[in-house]
Design a protein around this motif. Structure first.
Motif, PDB file in Angstrom:
ATOM      1  N   GLU A 119       0.817  -1.223   0.000  1.00 17.88           N
ATOM      2  CA  GLU A 119       0.000   0.000   0.000  1.00 17.88           C
ATOM      3  C   GLU A 119       0.849   1.271   0.000  1.00 17.88           C
ATOM      4  O   GLU A 119       0.508   2.254  -0.644  1.00 17.88           O
ATOM      5  N   GLY A 120       1.958   1.269   0.729  1.00 22.25           N
ATOM      6  CA  GLY A 120       2.823   2.448   0.766  1.00 22.25           C
ATOM      7  C   GLY A 120       3.383   2.768  -0.610  1.00 22.25           C
ATOM      8  O   GLY A 120       3.442   3.927  -1.029  1.00 22.25           O
ATOM      9  N   ARG A 121       3.800   1.725  -1.313  1.00 19.59           N
ATOM     10  CA  ARG A 121       4.341   1.916  -2.668  1.00 19.59           C
ATOM     11  C   ARG A 121       3.255   2.439  -3.609  1.00 19.59           C
ATOM     12  O   ARG A 121       3.512   3.296  -4.450  1.00 19.59           O
ATOM     13  N   LYS A 122       2.032   1.925  -3.481  1.00 20.42           N
ATOM     14  CA  LYS A 122       0.923   2.411  -4.302  1.00 20.42           C
ATOM     15  C   LYS A 122       0.680   3.892  -4.052  1.00 20.42           C
ATOM     16  O   LYS A 122       0.428   4.656  -4.979  1.00 20.42           O
ATOM     17  N   ARG A 123       0.767   4.301  -2.798  1.00 17.98           N
ATOM     18  CA  ARG A 123       0.551   5.720  -2.470  1.00 17.98           C
ATOM     19  C   ARG A 123       1.622   6.596  -3.113  1.00 17.98           C
ATOM     20  O   ARG A 123       1.324   7.659  -3.664  1.00 17.98           O
ATOM     21  N   VAL A 124       2.873   6.160  -3.024  1.00 24.34           N
ATOM     22  CA  VAL A 124       3.968   6.945  -3.607  1.00 24.34           C
ATOM     23  C   VAL A 124       3.788   7.061  -5.111  1.00 24.34           C
ATOM     24  O   VAL A 124       3.914   8.158  -5.677  1.00 24.34           O
ATOM     25  N   ILE A 125       3.477   5.955  -5.777  1.00 22.85           N
ATOM     26  CA  ILE A 125       3.274   5.992  -7.224  1.00 22.85           C
ATOM     27  C   ILE A 125       2.077   6.874  -7.563  1.00 22.85           C
ATOM     28  O   ILE A 125       2.107   7.644  -8.524  1.00 22.85           O
ATOM     29  N   GLY A 126       1.019   6.802  -6.748  1.00 20.72           N
ATOM     30  CA  GLY A 126      -0.150   7.651  -6.978  1.00 20.72           C
ATOM     31  C   GLY A 126       0.173   9.130  -6.857  1.00 20.72           C
ATOM     32  O   GLY A 126      -0.256   9.939  -7.678  1.00 20.72           O
ATOM     33  N   ILE A 127       0.941   9.485  -5.853  1.00 17.52           N
ATOM     34  CA  ILE A 127       1.326  10.891  -5.659  1.00 17.52           C
ATOM     35  C   ILE A 127       2.200  11.360  -6.813  1.00 17.52           C
ATOM     36  O   ILE A 127       1.992  12.446  -7.373  1.00 17.52           O
ATOM     37  N   MET A 128       3.170  10.540  -7.188  1.00 20.93           N
ATOM     38  CA  MET A 128       4.044  10.909  -8.303  1.00 20.93           C
ATOM     39  C   MET A 128       3.237  11.062  -9.590  1.00 20.93           C
ATOM     40  O   MET A 128       3.451  12.017 -10.350  1.00 20.93           O
ATOM     41  N   ALA A 129       2.317  10.137  -9.838  1.00 27.71           N
ATOM     42  CA  ALA A 129       1.494  10.207 -11.046  1.00 27.71           C
ATOM     43  C   ALA A 129       0.609  11.448 -11.036  1.00 27.71           C
ATOM     44  O   ALA A 129       0.425  12.094 -12.073  1.00 27.71           O
ATOM     45  N   PRO A 165     -11.008  11.310 -22.811  1.00 24.83           N
ATOM     46  CA  PRO A 165      -9.961  10.412 -23.318  1.00 24.83           C
ATOM     47  C   PRO A 165      -8.565  10.999 -23.114  1.00 24.83           C
ATOM     48  O   PRO A 165      -7.635  10.268 -22.790  1.00 24.83           O
ATOM     49  N   ARG A 166      -8.433  12.304 -23.263  1.00 27.61           N
ATOM     50  CA  ARG A 166      -7.134  12.947 -23.071  1.00 27.61           C
ATOM     51  C   ARG A 166      -6.672  12.790 -21.625  1.00 27.61           C
ATOM     52  O   ARG A 166      -5.526  12.437 -21.365  1.00 27.61           O
ATOM     53  N   THR A 167      -7.571  13.024 -20.678  1.00 28.20           N
ATOM     54  CA  THR A 167      -7.235  12.889 -19.265  1.00 28.20           C
ATOM     55  C   THR A 167      -6.891  11.443 -18.935  1.00 28.20           C
ATOM     56  O   THR A 167      -5.914  11.183 -18.230  1.00 28.20           O
ATOM     57  N   ASP A 168      -7.656  10.514 -19.460  1.00 27.02           N
ATOM     58  CA  ASP A 168      -7.386   9.098 -19.208  1.00 27.02           C
ATOM     59  C   ASP A 168      -5.997   8.705 -19.711  1.00 27.02           C
ATOM     60  O   ASP A 168      -5.261   7.982 -19.042  1.00 27.02           O
ATOM     61  N   LYS A 169      -5.632   9.202 -20.889  1.00 28.09           N
ATOM     62  CA  LYS A 169      -4.310   8.896 -21.442  1.00 28.09           C
ATOM     63  C   LYS A 169      -3.202   9.559 -20.633  1.00 28.09           C
ATOM     64  O   LYS A 169      -2.139   8.962 -20.418  1.00 28.09           O
ATOM     65  N   LEU A 170      -3.435  10.803 -20.202  1.00 26.73           N
ATOM     66  CA  LEU A 170      -2.445  11.492 -19.364  1.00 26.73           C
ATOM     67  C   LEU A 170      -2.203  10.734 -18.060  1.00 26.73           C
ATOM     68  O   LEU A 170      -1.060  10.560 -17.640  1.00 26.73           O
ATOM     69  N   ILE A 171      -3.264  10.281 -17.437  1.00 25.07           N
ATOM     70  CA  ILE A 171      -3.141   9.556 -16.172  1.00 25.07           C
ATOM     71  C   ILE A 171      -2.408   8.237 -16.392  1.00 25.07           C
ATOM     72  O   ILE A 171      -1.500   7.887 -15.631  1.00 25.07           O
ATOM     73  N   ALA A 172      -2.784   7.502 -17.430  1.00 23.78           N
ATOM     74  CA  ALA A 172      -2.133   6.217 -17.710  1.00 23.78           C
ATOM     75  C   ALA A 172      -0.637   6.402 -17.966  1.00 23.78           C
ATOM     76  O   ALA A 172       0.196   5.654 -17.436  1.00 23.78           O
ATOM     77  N   ALA A 173      -0.284   7.414 -18.748  1.00 25.94           N
ATOM     78  CA  ALA A 173       1.127   7.678 -19.031  1.00 25.94           C
ATOM     79  C   ALA A 173       1.862   8.095 -17.761  1.00 25.94           C
ATOM     80  O   ALA A 173       3.003   7.684 -17.526  1.00 25.94           O
ATOM     81  N   SER A 174       1.218   8.887 -16.915  1.00 25.54           N
ATOM     82  CA  SER A 174       1.848   9.344 -15.678  1.00 25.54           C
ATOM     83  C   SER A 174       2.093   8.187 -14.717  1.00 25.54           C
ATOM     84  O   SER A 174       3.130   8.139 -14.045  1.00 25.54           O
ATOM     85  N   ALA A 225       5.685   7.062 -13.341  1.00 28.32           N
ATOM     86  CA  ALA A 225       5.919   6.951 -11.902  1.00 28.32           C
ATOM     87  C   ALA A 225       6.473   5.572 -11.553  1.00 28.32           C
ATOM     88  O   ALA A 225       7.396   5.452 -10.735  1.00 28.32           O
ATOM     89  N   GLU A 226       5.940   4.519 -12.172  1.00 26.64           N
ATOM     90  CA  GLU A 226       6.447   3.175 -11.925  1.00 26.64           C
ATOM     91  C   GLU A 226       7.888   3.036 -12.408  1.00 26.64           C
ATOM     92  O   GLU A 226       8.716   2.424 -11.740  1.00 26.64           O
ATOM     93  N   LEU A 227       8.198   3.621 -13.555  1.00 25.07           N
ATOM     94  CA  LEU A 227       9.568   3.587 -14.077  1.00 25.07           C
ATOM     95  C   LEU A 227      10.520   4.329 -13.140  1.00 25.07           C
ATOM     96  O   LEU A 227      11.628   3.856 -12.860  1.00 25.07           O
ATOM     97  N   ILE A 228      10.083   5.473 -12.650  1.00 27.46           N
ATOM     98  CA  ILE A 228      10.912   6.236 -11.704  1.00 27.46           C
ATOM     99  C   ILE A 228      11.175   5.409 -10.452  1.00 27.46           C
ATOM    100  O   ILE A 228      12.306   5.347  -9.953  1.00 27.46           O
ATOM    101  N   MET A 229      10.152   4.729  -9.936  1.00 29.93           N
ATOM    102  CA  MET A 229      10.332   3.890  -8.745  1.00 29.93           C
ATOM    103  C   MET A 229      11.302   2.744  -9.022  1.00 29.93           C
ATOM    104  O   MET A 229      12.119   2.399  -8.168  1.00 29.93           O
ATOM    105  N   GLN A 230      11.254   2.161 -10.217  1.00 24.19           N
ATOM    106  CA  GLN A 230      12.195   1.102 -10.575  1.00 24.19           C
ATOM    107  C   GLN A 230      13.625   1.632 -10.581  1.00 24.19           C
ATOM    108  O   GLN A 230      14.552   0.961 -10.117  1.00 24.19           O
ATOM    109  N   LYS A 231      13.811   2.832 -11.114  1.00 22.68           N
ATOM    110  CA  LYS A 231      15.142   3.447 -11.135  1.00 22.68           C
ATOM    111  C   LYS A 231      15.630   3.719  -9.715  1.00 22.68           C
ATOM    112  O   LYS A 231      16.791   3.485  -9.392  1.00 22.68           O
TER     113      LYS A 231
END
Length: 70
Positions: free
Chosen positions: A3-13, A35-44, A48-54
């Protein structure tokens, strides 16, 4: 994923998404969403997940000795 990791990714996104929204309409859209907002959120979320992996990759390396004492 814990849950903590989900929160961090959510905040970053959320931060990444907000940087690309020009108007409140981008966020709220209409009742069917945007659709634009949905795509922005998905990309974000992906970024965020890529940043956490790094961060994880850097955090798993042994510390380097930068003080010059050994």
């Amino acid at each position: 994923m814990d849950e903590g990791r989900k929160r961090v990714i959510g905040i970053m996104a959320a931060i990444l998404t907000s940087m690309h929204m020009d108007r409140a309409d981008d966020l709220f859209g209409g009742p069917q969403g945007s659709p634009r907002t949905d795509k922005l959120i998905a990309a974000s979320v992906q970024w965020a997940e890529l940043i956490m992996q790094k961060i994880d990759a850097v955090g798993s390396k042994p510390p380097s000795n930068t003080n010059g004492l050994g």
